[in-house]
Design an enzyme around this catalytic site. Structure first.
Site, short mmCIF file in Angstrom:
data_model
loop_
_atom_site.label_atom_id
_atom_site.label_comp_id
_atom_site.label_asym_id
_atom_site.label_seq_id
_atom_site.Cartn_x
_atom_site.Cartn_y
_atom_site.Cartn_z
N HIS A 32 0.86 -1.18 0.00
CA HIS A 32 0.00 0.00 0.00
C HIS A 32 0.90 1.23 0.00
CE1 HIS A 32 1.12 0.12 4.19
NE2 HIS A 32 0.61 -1.09 4.38
N HIS A 35 4.10 1.37 2.12
CA HIS A 35 5.29 0.69 1.58
C HIS A 35 5.92 1.54 0.46
CE1 HIS A 35 2.88 -2.95 2.90
NE2 HIS A 35 4.00 -3.10 3.57
N GLY A 147 8.62 1.38 8.50
CA GLY A 147 7.53 2.32 8.80
C GLY A 147 7.24 2.39 10.29
N SER A 188 -1.75 -3.69 5.49
CA SER A 188 -2.16 -4.78 4.59
C SER A 188 -3.43 -5.44 5.12
CB SER A 188 -1.05 -5.81 4.49
OG SER A 188 0.14 -5.16 4.11
N ARG A 189 -3.60 -5.42 6.43
CA ARG A 189 -4.76 -6.08 7.04
C ARG A 189 -6.07 -5.32 6.80
NH1 ARG A 189 -0.67 -7.72 10.54
NH2 ARG A 189 -0.67 -9.97 10.90
#
Ligand code: PAF
Length: 282
Positions: A32, A35, A147, A188-189
């Protein structure tokens, strides 16, 4: 972008390109904007950027979480190409763990793995260190980009770098969390949330902001209580922690001190998804 699936191919390529410094962005895919911000920063600060996508089985304490981890490799490759990432390292489990998943290294992470994520996800950080050490030995980067969303992971990896005595050859750059316009931290979740859950999940950031707006005025225990009520009234059904810590060492703090930098960290479940987020308060 060149895709390498083996360490031999990656190392040969890096040797032939002979471009330095090397920047490295390790990921588990389902990429996303968070990243991509890391890739973009690596492009600015280094001569060659390597991204890895590897869903590391040893860092999942919950088998179901591992099985449900989103896999979006085609979109990942597209995003990396658009960000002009130079190399994607896409290894198999055997490539990273040639001796199997049971012969793992044990790292002395001390207090750092007993609190917060460490407390709720047994052995998670041992798994993270195992994969990160292996990836760093393969890529041999000069700068590692992570991050802030995984704040405790950043501290753990700083400790790994220290344990390996790599602090003079490897710089760790931590970039701020990238958020949706709603305030929800990119993760990501998030792709596992329904539209309604995604809307309600913004409460996690609102609760962090509430703590930030009041942490010099109110007792930490009353802030935690109010933040907990906010979450439970807005779709979260289980809270692992709402913690206010010293941002340097992650020791929990009970009262405000002007000489300490504070961070608030939350982990809570909405639907079947466990979300984490944090905010530096000062
Ligand atoms: O943050 C992640 O995606 C992972 O924990 C990492 C650092 C890539 C190690 O598997």
């Amino acid at each position: 972008m060149i895709i390498c699936k083996t360490k031999t191919a990656l190392q040969l390529l890096l040797k032939n390109k002979n471009q330095q410094p090397i920047g490295f962005v390790p990921t588990m895919g389902a990429l996303h904007k968070g990243h991509i911000a890391l890739i973009e920063e690596s492009k600015k600060q280094t001569s060659i950027t390597v991204c890895s996508i590897f869903i590391n089985p040893t860092q999942f304490n919950d088998k179901k979480d591992f099985e449900k981890y989103p896999v979006t490799i085609e979109s990942d490759i597209l995003q990396l190409e658009q960000a002009h990432c130079d190399i994607l390292f896409l290894p198999s489990v055997e490539e990273i763990y040639p001796n199997g998943l049971s012969s793992l290294t044990q790292y002395n992470l001390g207090f750092l793995e007993e609190i917060l994520e460490g407390k709720y996800r047994a052995n998670h950080f041992q798994g993270v260190c195992n994969v990160v050490e292996r990836l760093l030995r393969i890529v041999q980067p000069h700068i590692l980009f992570l991050g802030q969303k995984d704040y405790q992971q950043c501290r753990v990896i700083a400790q790994l770098i220290h344990l390996m005595q790599w602090q003079h050859t490897l710089k760790l750059v931590i970039l701020p969390t990238i958020r949706e316009a709603s305030g929800l931290a990119m993760s990501s979740r998030n792709s596992r949330l329904t539209a309604d859950e995604k809307q309600k999940a913004t409460t996690i950031y609102k609760a962090l902001q509430f703590i930030q707006n009041n942490f010099t005025k109110q007792s930490f225990s009353s802030l935690q209580k109010e933040a907990s009520t906010m979450l439970l009234n807005n779709g979260f059904h289980e809270i692992d922690y709402i913690s206010i810590c010293n941002a340097e060492n992650l020791q929990p703090t009970q009262t405000y001190s002007s000489s300490v930098k504070h961070i608030a960290l939350i982990a809570a479940f909405i639907g079947s998804v466990r979300l984490i987020d944090n905010l530096l308060l000062d």
